[in-house]
Write a protein that holds these residues in place. Structure first.
Motif, PDB file in Angstrom:
ATOM      1  N   ARG A 133       8.365  -3.370 -21.566  1.00  0.00           N
ATOM      2  CA  ARG A 133       8.451  -3.010 -20.154  1.00  0.00           C
ATOM      3  C   ARG A 133       9.464  -1.858 -20.075  1.00  0.00           C
ATOM      4  N   VAL A 134       9.053  -0.739 -19.431  1.00  0.00           N
ATOM      5  CA  VAL A 134       9.931   0.437 -19.401  1.00  0.00           C
ATOM      6  C   VAL A 134      10.241   0.826 -17.959  1.00  0.00           C
ATOM      7  N   ASP A 135      11.338   1.572 -17.787  1.00  0.00           N
ATOM      8  CA  ASP A 135      11.636   2.087 -16.446  1.00  0.00           C
ATOM      9  C   ASP A 135      10.977   3.466 -16.288  1.00  0.00           C
ATOM     10  N   SER A 136      11.212   4.119 -15.147  1.00  0.00           N
ATOM     11  CA  SER A 136      10.503   5.374 -14.861  1.00  0.00           C
ATOM     12  C   SER A 136      10.919   6.500 -15.809  1.00  0.00           C
ATOM     13  N   HIS A 137      12.035   6.327 -16.550  1.00  0.00           N
ATOM     14  CA  HIS A 137      12.438   7.345 -17.524  1.00  0.00           C
ATOM     15  C   HIS A 137      11.903   7.036 -18.913  1.00  0.00           C
ATOM     16  N   GLY A 138      11.185   5.938 -19.046  1.00  0.00           N
ATOM     17  CA  GLY A 138      10.666   5.558 -20.352  1.00  0.00           C
ATOM     18  C   GLY A 138      11.634   4.701 -21.151  1.00  0.00           C
ATOM     19  N   ALA A 139      12.787   4.373 -20.570  1.00  0.00           N
ATOM     20  CA  ALA A 139      13.745   3.528 -21.287  1.00  0.00           C
ATOM     21  C   ALA A 139      13.254   2.072 -21.263  1.00  0.00           C
ATOM     22  N   VAL A 140      13.327   1.439 -22.433  1.00  0.00           N
ATOM     23  CA  VAL A 140      12.825   0.065 -22.524  1.00  0.00           C
ATOM     24  C   VAL A 140      13.760  -0.882 -21.794  1.00  0.00           C
ATOM     25  N   TRP A 141      13.159  -1.675 -20.979  1.00  0.00           N
ATOM     26  CA  TRP A 141      13.890  -2.599 -20.138  1.00  0.00           C
ATOM     27  C   TRP A 141      13.894  -3.982 -20.784  1.00  0.00           C
ATOM     28  N   GLU A 142      12.690  -4.364 -21.249  1.00  0.00           N
ATOM     29  CA  GLU A 142      12.634  -5.644 -21.959  1.00  0.00           C
ATOM     30  C   GLU A 142      11.402  -5.717 -22.854  1.00  0.00           C
ATOM     31  N   THR A 143      11.463  -6.636 -23.814  1.00  0.00           N
ATOM     32  CA  THR A 143      10.365  -6.873 -24.744  1.00  0.00           C
ATOM     33  C   THR A 143       9.959  -8.331 -24.621  1.00  0.00           C
ATOM     34  N   PRO A 144       8.933  -8.599 -23.807  1.00  0.00           N
ATOM     35  CA  PRO A 144       8.549 -10.007 -23.635  1.00  0.00           C
ATOM     36  C   PRO A 144       8.034 -10.583 -24.949  1.00  0.00           C
ATOM     37  N   PRO A 145       8.352 -11.841 -25.242  1.00  0.00           N
ATOM     38  CA  PRO A 145       7.890 -12.453 -26.497  1.00  0.00           C
ATOM     39  C   PRO A 145       6.360 -12.373 -26.598  1.00  0.00           C
ATOM     40  N   ARG A 146       5.899 -11.803 -27.720  1.00  0.00           N
ATOM     41  CA  ARG A 146       4.467 -11.496 -27.834  1.00  0.00           C
ATOM     42  C   ARG A 146       3.585 -12.742 -27.868  1.00  0.00           C
ATOM     43  N   ALA A 147       4.101 -13.805 -28.447  1.00  0.00           N
ATOM     44  CA  ALA A 147       3.261 -14.994 -28.631  1.00  0.00           C
ATOM     45  C   ALA A 147       2.687 -15.505 -27.307  1.00  0.00           C
ATOM     46  N   ALA A 148       3.401 -15.261 -26.221  1.00  0.00           N
ATOM     47  CA  ALA A 148       2.939 -15.788 -24.934  1.00  0.00           C
ATOM     48  C   ALA A 148       2.061 -14.797 -24.169  1.00  0.00           C
ATOM     49  N   LEU A 149       1.841 -13.606 -24.746  1.00  0.00           N
ATOM     50  CA  LEU A 149       1.102 -12.578 -24.001  1.00  0.00           C
ATOM     51  C   LEU A 149      -0.391 -12.605 -24.320  1.00  0.00           C
ATOM     52  N   ARG A 150      -1.205 -12.344 -23.313  1.00  0.00           N
ATOM     53  CA  ARG A 150      -2.657 -12.254 -23.478  1.00  0.00           C
ATOM     54  C   ARG A 150      -3.163 -11.022 -22.756  1.00  0.00           C
TER      55      ARG A 150
END
Ligand code: CTP
Ligand code: MG
Length: 379
Positions: A133-150
């Motif tokens: 997840r990035v902000d409007s400048h492209g800076a990474v805000w967070e990395t959600p744990p992949r295992a829970a993503l679909r």
């Protein structure tokens, strides 16, 4: 429970760039929309096709036994038009994008089973990339744990009444959900995901259409080519076969280095790609090719095939010569050909035979070669 499908086909397909609705495009001999609709045959009690006003006539002609209704400006509005057109007895609705023609029966069945058991069943696949997840400048805000993503696909199955209420509430607030599941989530409902399929591609850009053609077997099918050549054996010339100079009292006569085996192989490759033969590519009255190494020409042929979108599967060459004995040079020939074609040596076979004294090869007047090759059109 009465189960119905809405096949969403009211987009314009702008990103596909065909100048018309992408779902009308043919895919391996059958229109995209016809494939998507056919996937539900025997699994639902009925279908409704939602399309644009200007495509109604074409869609009715394509699917004469289906109900076709007009969509709206947004996909969400199109879904609502479809829900309004369902008969009162419809209890479960599967919303499916016509742009996903490769959906399988198993995925559809899983969505239906989950909707029956839990009130919803949305096809999804685990994500392979790490999502940021990035902000409007492209800076990474967070990395959600992949295992829970679909990654959500369609079909998405829900109770008809629940989905209609959820979408009507969004429309009343002037909001748009990115998919039908998100409409249910916004209404406070719980959405259950089921296993979708990596092959359940959404056709968005021209590359997707080519990939789908390839997956349906119209692309990966191999193309085979055959080549033959013969040259006269004379004194005072080197004997070069598959790029290897072989010690012998005679050599082959020709405008180039007269590497008969490489010539047969080039013709096999060009034949497989329907690109003519070496005669039209490298005319033997062109001084550029006088005495040229045939291995250089073989590299050119391999490059040409790659430029035309082909990959080389394998090559098999048979050299017909009474003498000299060629087996000691076989490995060197295989390595030279594999290097020129940039394929593994295991994909190249070179063999030699005599003719027990019969014919021009048997009498030592000349050497000939046969070659076959399999190539593949890349997606
Ligand atoms: N769709 C629809 N009604 C709309 C917009 C889209 O029924 N107002 C359908 C499309 O026909 C497609 C599916 O929703 O089958 C998914 O949308 P998308 O892949 O975005 O298709 P298009 O909107 O047609 O393509 P594009 O966004 O490139 O114009
Ligand atoms: Mg769209």
């Amino acid at each position: 429970m009465s189960v119905w499908a809405l096949i969403m086909a009211a987009g314009s397909g702008a990103r596909m760039g065909l100048g018309h609705n992408k779902v009308l495009a043919p895919l391996a001999g059958m229109p995209v929309l016809a494939r998507s609709a056919a996937a539900f045959n025997g699994l639902v009690d009925g279908k409704i096709i939602v399309t644009r006003a200007e495509d109604m006539e074409a869609v009715r002609a394509m699917l004469p036994s289906e109900t076709v209704v007009r969509g709206g400006k947004t996909r969400q509005q199109s879904v609502l038009r479809g829900l309004e057109a369902l008969p009162a007895r419809a209890e479960i609705v599967l919303v499916h994008d016509a742009a996903r023609p490769l959906v399988t029966r198993r995925v559809i069945e899983r969505c239906i089973a989950s909707a029956r058991a839990h009130g919803s069943g949305v096809a999804g696949v685990p994500v392979k990339d790490t999502i940021k997840r990035v902000d409007s400048h492209g800076a990474v805000w967070e990395t959600p744990p992949r295992a829970a993503l679909r990654a959500a696909q369609t079909p998405q199955a829900f109770g008809v009444v629940t989905l209609r209420a959820a979408i009507e509430a969004l429309e009343a607030r002037g909001e748009i959900a990115t998919d039908d599941a998100a409409a249910i989530e916004a209404s406070g409902g719980t959405v259950y995901m089921v296993e979708g399929a990596e092959t359940n591609l959404k056709l968005t850009t021209p590359e997707d259409l080519r990939m789908a053609e390839w997956m349906l077997g119209d692309g990966p099918r191999g193309r085979v080519g055959h080549g033959y050549d013969a040259h006269r054996l004379v004194a005072g010339r080197p004997l070069i076969l598959c790029g290897v100079t072989i010690p012998y009292e005679k050599g082959l006569l020709g405008y180039s280095d007269a590497d008969v085996a490489t010539h047969a192989l080039m013709d096999a490759l060009l034949g497989a790609a329907a690109l003519g033969d070496i005669g039209c590519l490298f005319p033997d009255n062109d001084p550029a090719y006088k005495g040229i190494s045939s291995m250089l020409l073989l590299r050119k042929v391999a490059r040409l095939l790659r430029e035309k979108g082909f990959s080389i599967g394998n090559a098999d060459v048979t050299i017909v010569a009474q003498r000299p004995k060629l087996s000691p040079y076989r490995d060197a020939m295989v390595r030279a050909v594999a290097a020129a074609l940039t394929i593994p040596p295991a994909a190249v076979n070179i063999k030699a035979t005599t003719t027990e004294g019969l014919g021009f090869e048997g009498e030592g007047l000349g050497i000939c070669a046969f070659a076959v090759s399999m190539i593949h059109k890349c997606p």
